[in-house]
Enzyme design. Structure first.
Site, mmCIF file in Angstrom:
data_model
loop_
_atom_site.group_PDB
_atom_site.id
_atom_site.type_symbol
_atom_site.label_atom_id
_atom_site.label_comp_id
_atom_site.label_asym_id
_atom_site.label_seq_id
_atom_site.Cartn_x
_atom_site.Cartn_y
_atom_site.Cartn_z
ATOM 1 N N SER A 28 4.410 -11.531 -15.474
ATOM 2 C CA SER A 28 3.291 -10.506 -15.775
ATOM 3 C C SER A 28 4.124 -9.274 -16.448
ATOM 4 C CB SER A 28 2.976 -9.769 -14.322
ATOM 5 O OG SER A 28 2.322 -8.526 -14.724
ATOM 6 N N HIS A 51 1.540 -13.855 -17.817
ATOM 7 C CA HIS A 51 0.568 -13.380 -16.988
ATOM 8 C C HIS A 51 -0.012 -12.015 -17.649
ATOM 9 C CE1 HIS A 51 -1.795 -13.335 -13.192
ATOM 10 N NE2 HIS A 51 -1.384 -12.065 -13.158
ATOM 11 N N ASP A 97 -2.577 -8.945 -16.886
ATOM 12 C CA ASP A 97 -3.383 -8.290 -15.848
ATOM 13 C C ASP A 97 -4.526 -7.478 -16.452
ATOM 14 O OD1 ASP A 97 -2.293 -9.266 -13.418
ATOM 15 O OD2 ASP A 97 -0.331 -8.434 -14.050
ATOM 16 N N MET A 144 -7.165 -4.610 -15.873
ATOM 17 C CA MET A 144 -7.983 -3.982 -14.935
ATOM 18 C C MET A 144 -8.770 -2.899 -15.539
ATOM 19 S SD MET A 144 -4.336 -2.952 -13.028
ATOM 20 C CE MET A 144 -3.390 -4.035 -12.563
ATOM 21 N N HIS A 200 -5.572 -12.776 -15.936
ATOM 22 C CA HIS A 200 -6.068 -12.545 -14.452
ATOM 23 C C HIS A 200 -6.955 -11.125 -14.893
ATOM 24 C CE1 HIS A 200 -4.574 -10.758 -10.470
ATOM 25 N NE2 HIS A 200 -6.115 -11.158 -10.596
ATOM 26 N N MET A 244 -9.321 -8.527 -13.398
ATOM 27 C CA MET A 244 -9.612 -7.710 -12.182
ATOM 28 C C MET A 244 -10.547 -6.619 -12.646
ATOM 29 S SD MET A 244 -5.432 -7.069 -10.782
ATOM 30 C CE MET A 244 -4.843 -7.630 -12.419
ATOM 31 N N MET A 303 -3.637 -13.874 -4.194
ATOM 32 C CA MET A 303 -2.943 -12.365 -4.309
ATOM 33 C C MET A 303 -2.062 -12.154 -3.117
ATOM 34 S SD MET A 303 -3.589 -11.406 -7.464
ATOM 35 C CE MET A 303 -2.834 -9.649 -6.950
ATOM 36 N N GLY A 331 -4.053 -4.550 -8.411
ATOM 37 C CA GLY A 331 -4.023 -3.073 -8.985
ATOM 38 C C GLY A 331 -2.761 -2.511 -9.402
ATOM 39 N N PHE A 332 -1.791 -2.791 -8.783
ATOM 40 C CA PHE A 332 -0.279 -2.443 -9.258
ATOM 41 C C PHE A 332 0.705 -3.302 -9.173
ATOM 42 C CE2 PHE A 332 -3.404 1.150 -7.862
ATOM 43 C CZ PHE A 332 -3.079 2.240 -8.805
ATOM 44 N N GLY A 335 4.765 -4.034 -8.552
ATOM 45 C CA GLY A 335 6.028 -3.517 -7.748
ATOM 46 C C GLY A 335 5.692 -3.299 -6.408
ATOM 47 N N ASP A 390 0.770 -14.183 -6.637
ATOM 48 C CA ASP A 390 0.902 -13.129 -7.454
ATOM 49 C C ASP A 390 1.165 -11.940 -6.763
ATOM 50 O OD1 ASP A 390 0.751 -11.201 -9.502
ATOM 51 O OD2 ASP A 390 -1.478 -11.618 -10.109
ATOM 52 N N GLY A 391 2.268 -11.303 -6.955
ATOM 53 C CA GLY A 391 2.545 -9.991 -6.248
ATOM 54 C C GLY A 391 3.768 -10.064 -5.396
ATOM 55 N N GLY A 392 4.813 -9.218 -5.635
ATOM 56 C CA GLY A 392 5.801 -8.965 -4.646
ATOM 57 C C GLY A 392 6.771 -10.334 -4.755
#
Ligand code: DX5
Ligand code: ZN
Length: 214
Positions: free
Chosen positions: A7, A32, A34, A36, A65, A67, A135, A140-141, A143, A173-175
């Site tokens: 991302s 990826h 993102d 938003m 992606h 959002m 997800m 939204g964010f 990190g 997706d995420g972390g």
């Protein structure tokens, strides 16, 4: 081998073409992106013009992606610059119609679920999907910390995909980092999105190779 879709959300946008070159050399599978809108998620990122510029600089597939609220309003514009085009189950568009439209526009379709959505809710749409994105953080964010509840969802979706002999990639997706990547792979993820973990590395190439070796 697991696929990696970095991302670019946390990248330095003025150095993006250099970063993308390094990611290509490191053997990532897609990019990826993102998108938003500040309504579906409490953050605003970038849209079609930025993705269009990125697409001109890389042969990597663009994994977009969305959002955004009511994504069916913008499918044509995003399809023109996407390879995989994904939207949220919770975003207020007719799910089946939107998935079909994405395929009609020549893209691979991806249905995405937020942490609040149970995997069973989207089982009926799987034949219309080329990819499903789970997800593992609130969208939204970048990190944020990986939510372990995502692992059970990945396993449930993987079982359904395998049992019904469907050809659907499973993305998370995420972390994602050194601790969570192996767990996600074990739970059935075919594609890992990673933002901070890759862009914070001194050597992005080495980090991509590390994940790929898992
Ligand atoms: C969050 C985005 C993610 C995010 C991933 O809304 O969809 O793609 O940027 O970033 P990391 O890997 O830092 O959690
Ligand atoms: Zn994303």
């Amino acid at each position: 081998m697991v696929k990696i879709s970095p991302s670019v959300l946390t990248a330095d946008f003025l150095e993006l073409s250099e970063s993308i070159k390094r990611l290509e050399e490191a053997g990532v599978d897609m990019l990826h992106l993102d998108v938003m809108d500040g309504i579906f998620v409490p953050n605003i990122s970038f849209g079609v013009p930025v993705i269009s510029s990125i697409k001109k600089h890389t042969a990597l597939p663009c994994d977009v992606h969305l959002m955004i609220d009511k994504p069916h309003r913008y499918l044509k514009e995003f399809a023109a610059v996407s390879d995989y085009l994904g939207f949220h189950y919770e975003a207020g568009s007719d799910v089946a119609e939107t998935l079909k439209e994405i395929r009609n526009l020549g893209c691979k379709s991806c249905l995405t679920i937020k942490p609040c959505t149970a995997p069973e809710e989207i089982f009926e749409y799987l034949p219309l999907c080329d990819m499903v994105l789970v997800m593992s953080v609130e969208p939204g964010f970048g990190g944020q910390k990986f939510m372990p509840e995502a692992l059970g969802k990945l396993s449930a979706l993987k079982k359904e995909i395998v049992d019904r002999k469907l050809n659907v990639l499973l993305e998370v997706d995420g972390g994602i980092n050194a601790e969570t990547a192996p767990l996600a792979i074990k739970a059935g993820a075919d594609v890992l999105v990673a933002g901070n973990y890759i862009f914070s590395a001194d050597d992005m190439g080495a980090r991509v190779k590390e994940i790929k070796a898992l």
